[in-house]
Design a protein around this motif. Structure first.
Motif, PDB file in Angstrom:
ATOM      1  N   ASP A 175       0.829  -1.199   0.000  1.00  0.00           N
ATOM      2  CA  ASP A 175       0.000   0.000   0.000  1.00  0.00           C
ATOM      3  C   ASP A 175       0.871   1.259   0.000  1.00  0.00           C
ATOM      4  N   LEU A 176       1.921   1.281   0.816  1.00  0.00           N
ATOM      5  CA  LEU A 176       2.818   2.432   0.838  1.00  0.00           C
ATOM      6  C   LEU A 176       3.552   2.581  -0.496  1.00  0.00           C
ATOM      7  N   PHE A 177       3.864   1.457  -1.144  1.00  0.00           N
ATOM      8  CA  PHE A 177       4.483   1.532  -2.462  1.00  0.00           C
ATOM      9  C   PHE A 177       3.550   2.262  -3.438  1.00  0.00           C
ATOM     10  N   THR A 178       2.287   1.869  -3.414  1.00  0.00           N
ATOM     11  CA  THR A 178       1.320   2.488  -4.324  1.00  0.00           C
ATOM     12  C   THR A 178       1.183   3.979  -4.042  1.00  0.00           C
ATOM     13  N   LYS A 179       1.093   4.338  -2.771  1.00  0.00           N
ATOM     14  CA  LYS A 179       0.951   5.751  -2.404  1.00  0.00           C
ATOM     15  C   LYS A 179       2.172   6.566  -2.814  1.00  0.00           C
ATOM     16  N   ALA A 180       3.335   5.925  -2.866  1.00  0.00           N
ATOM     17  CA  ALA A 180       4.570   6.622  -3.240  1.00  0.00           C
ATOM     18  C   ALA A 180       4.807   6.606  -4.746  1.00  0.00           C
ATOM     19  N   GLY A 181       3.868   6.057  -5.503  1.00  0.00           N
ATOM     20  CA  GLY A 181       4.018   5.999  -6.946  1.00  0.00           C
ATOM     21  C   GLY A 181       4.918   4.877  -7.416  1.00  0.00           C
ATOM     22  N   LEU A 182       5.125   3.868  -6.567  1.00  0.00           N
ATOM     23  CA  LEU A 182       5.964   2.717  -6.899  1.00  0.00           C
ATOM     24  C   LEU A 182       5.083   1.527  -7.283  1.00  0.00           C
ATOM     25  N   ASP A 183       5.591   0.638  -8.102  1.00  0.00           N
ATOM     26  CA  ASP A 183       4.841  -0.543  -8.524  1.00  0.00           C
ATOM     27  C   ASP A 183       5.045  -1.653  -7.495  1.00  0.00           C
TER      28      ASP A 183
END
Length: 472
Positions: A175-183
């Motif tokens: 979820d934090l990856f998604t929020k940071a624009g990471l795949d």
């Protein structure tokens, strides 16, 4: 578990292995035992004609369900082996007290110890050669020699049997990856990529990456990082191991942490974290990445109420041509003070409790059902103990009860399959980890701390310890 990572994709590939290892399989982590010491169990055959053994690894009273499962297993084992009496203890292995308690004759008959311990225990003649008993076990010829390697002496004698074996990897919050624009399906594979991702996550307000630093965890994780940088913590000079802390890779790994901490400010403010601290905050969505084990998923779910969909795992990131990860886990060993009858009984117990679910599909499925009922993870990627002919039917049986988001572990399975496995440092590993805790803490808490200087201090402290541990 989804079908995105079927067992068929995890077939063993022949590759160079450093001091042991194995390919991955989707299998249940065997057993629930910890590492311990306690009463010696040296009574042997009593007046009842039974052989009595003491066994470590009973869960504490704070875990009533798993404790009862352990006691049920003891009762079932005794019923199947009426001439053996098992006395379980819940004493847990402790690096600070284990050696002294074992040397004092206060250890159980059956002990579970980290992979760091067998070489020293063998050298000090504190554990028994199990070669003869091993030959009598079911599927003994199918045991993977790499699974036995951590407790195999230089002359090929086997002094322990595997309980769990794992390869460290990168745990991350999807979820934090998604929020940071990471795949979240393409986690970092290099430490440069970890640094970039950590910075992006920290810009959202969470801690990008965290490092455990106390109770030997700082040295443990730094060792894994050093393997990923292409190095080792000990090397052989002639017939003797010496510290290799100043050979370059450890310094680069520690320098990586220093850069993330002081240049990027991506590691948060708490730099004296225990494993429990890190896992709790990770489950709460406060941390983006850390190095940990596959089985940390169980604690993530059961102890810290983490969201299954947010848990992701990748292989240990590599750098500068590194192609290795740290192999860890537990081995079951038998006290050298055990009588021949106790030794035979002890190996029967080890086989029944730890090995049978790894070769018997019915036992594996029974264990999977029980663990699923207790809401424990079923289907985590593990390292198999046996050949594919034995392991594959077990994996199929377990697969019927998988309850984890299998796709979240796909990067780990794919990545680890390409790496070599290095065992933990062979001499005084726990002392090495403790000394390195101080080096990691210094670099993360003092901006002027020099990684090489801190490693030199650790090497100075370790030299005499490593030398003494190898003295005749």
């Amino acid at each position: 578990m989804t079908e995105s990572v079927p067992v068929s994709t995890l077939r063993r590939r022949r590759r160079r292995v450093v001091a042991g290892g194995g390919a991955l399989a989707l299998a249940l982590v065997a057993g629930t035992a910890g590492c311990s010491s306690g009463s010696s169990g040296s009574s042997g055959a009593g007046s009842s004609g039974k052989t009595t053994i003491t066994v470590a690894g009973m869960p504490a009273t704070t875990s009533p369900k798993t404790r009862q499962q352990f006691l049920d297993a003891v009762a079932a084992f005794e019923k199947a082996n009426p001439k053996i009496k098992v006395k379980p203890t819940d004493t847990q292995w402790d690096a600070r007290t284990f050696a002294a308690r074992l040397a004092g004759g206060n250890a159980e008959t059956v002990l579970t110890v980290p992979l760091t311990e067998p070489p020293g225990l063998i050298a000090r003649k504190q554990i028994a050669d199990l070669g003869a008993e091993l030959k009598a076990l079911p599927h003994a010829g199918d045991l993977d020699p790499r699974a036995l390697a951590p407790a195999t002496s230089a002359d090929g004698r086997v002094f322990g049997l595997p309980v769990t074996e794992y390869a460290l990897g990168l745990v991350y919050n999807r979820d934090l990856f998604t929020k940071a624009g990471l795949d979240p399906d393409k986690p970092p594979t290099t430490w440069d990529e970890v640094r970039t991702a950590a910075k992006k996550i920290s810009d959202t307000g969470a801690t990008g990456y965290t490092q455990m630093t106390v109770k030997n965890t700082g040295g443990w994780i730094l060792t894994a990082m050093t393997y990923g940088f292409g190095g080792s913590m000990e090397k052989k000079v002639g017939d003797t191991y010496v510290p290799a802390l100043l050979d370059g890779p450890a310094e680069k790994a520690l320098g990586q942490l220093a850069a993330m901490r002081w240049q990027d400010d991506s590691m948060g403010n708490n730099h004296l974290r225990t494993q429990q601290d890190a896992e709790r905050d990770f489950a709460a969505g406060k941390i983006g990445m850390m190095i940990s084990t596959v089985n940390s998923y169980n604690r993530y779910i059961t102890q810290y109420s983490g969201k299954p969909a947010d848990f992701g795992m990748a292989a240990l990131p590599q750098q500068n041509g590194g192609r290795s990860t740290l192999l860890g886990g537990l081995m079951a060993v038998v006290s050298a003070k055990a009588t021949p009858a106790q030794r035979t009984a002890a190996v029967k117990w080890i086989d029944y409790f730890y090995l049978k679910p790894a070769y018997d599909p019915a036992a594996a499925e029974e264990q999977a059902v029980a663990q699923a009922a207790d809401k424990l993870a079923v289907g985590l990627p593990t390292l198999p103990f046996y050949s594919a002919a034995v392991s594959d039917p077990v994996n199929v049986a377990i697969g019927r009860h998988t309850n984890i988001p299998t796709g979240n572990f796909a990067p780990y399975v794919a990545g680890v399959g390409k790496l070599e496995y290095q065992v933990e440092p062979p001499v005084a590993a726990q002392e090495l980890y403790g000394a390195l805790d101080t080096a990691v803490q210094a670099v993360l808490t003092r901006k002027d701390a020099d990684p090489r200087a801190e490693l030199a201090k650790a090497a100075d402290r370790l030299g005499p310890v490593v030398e003494k541990a190898q003295a005749p």
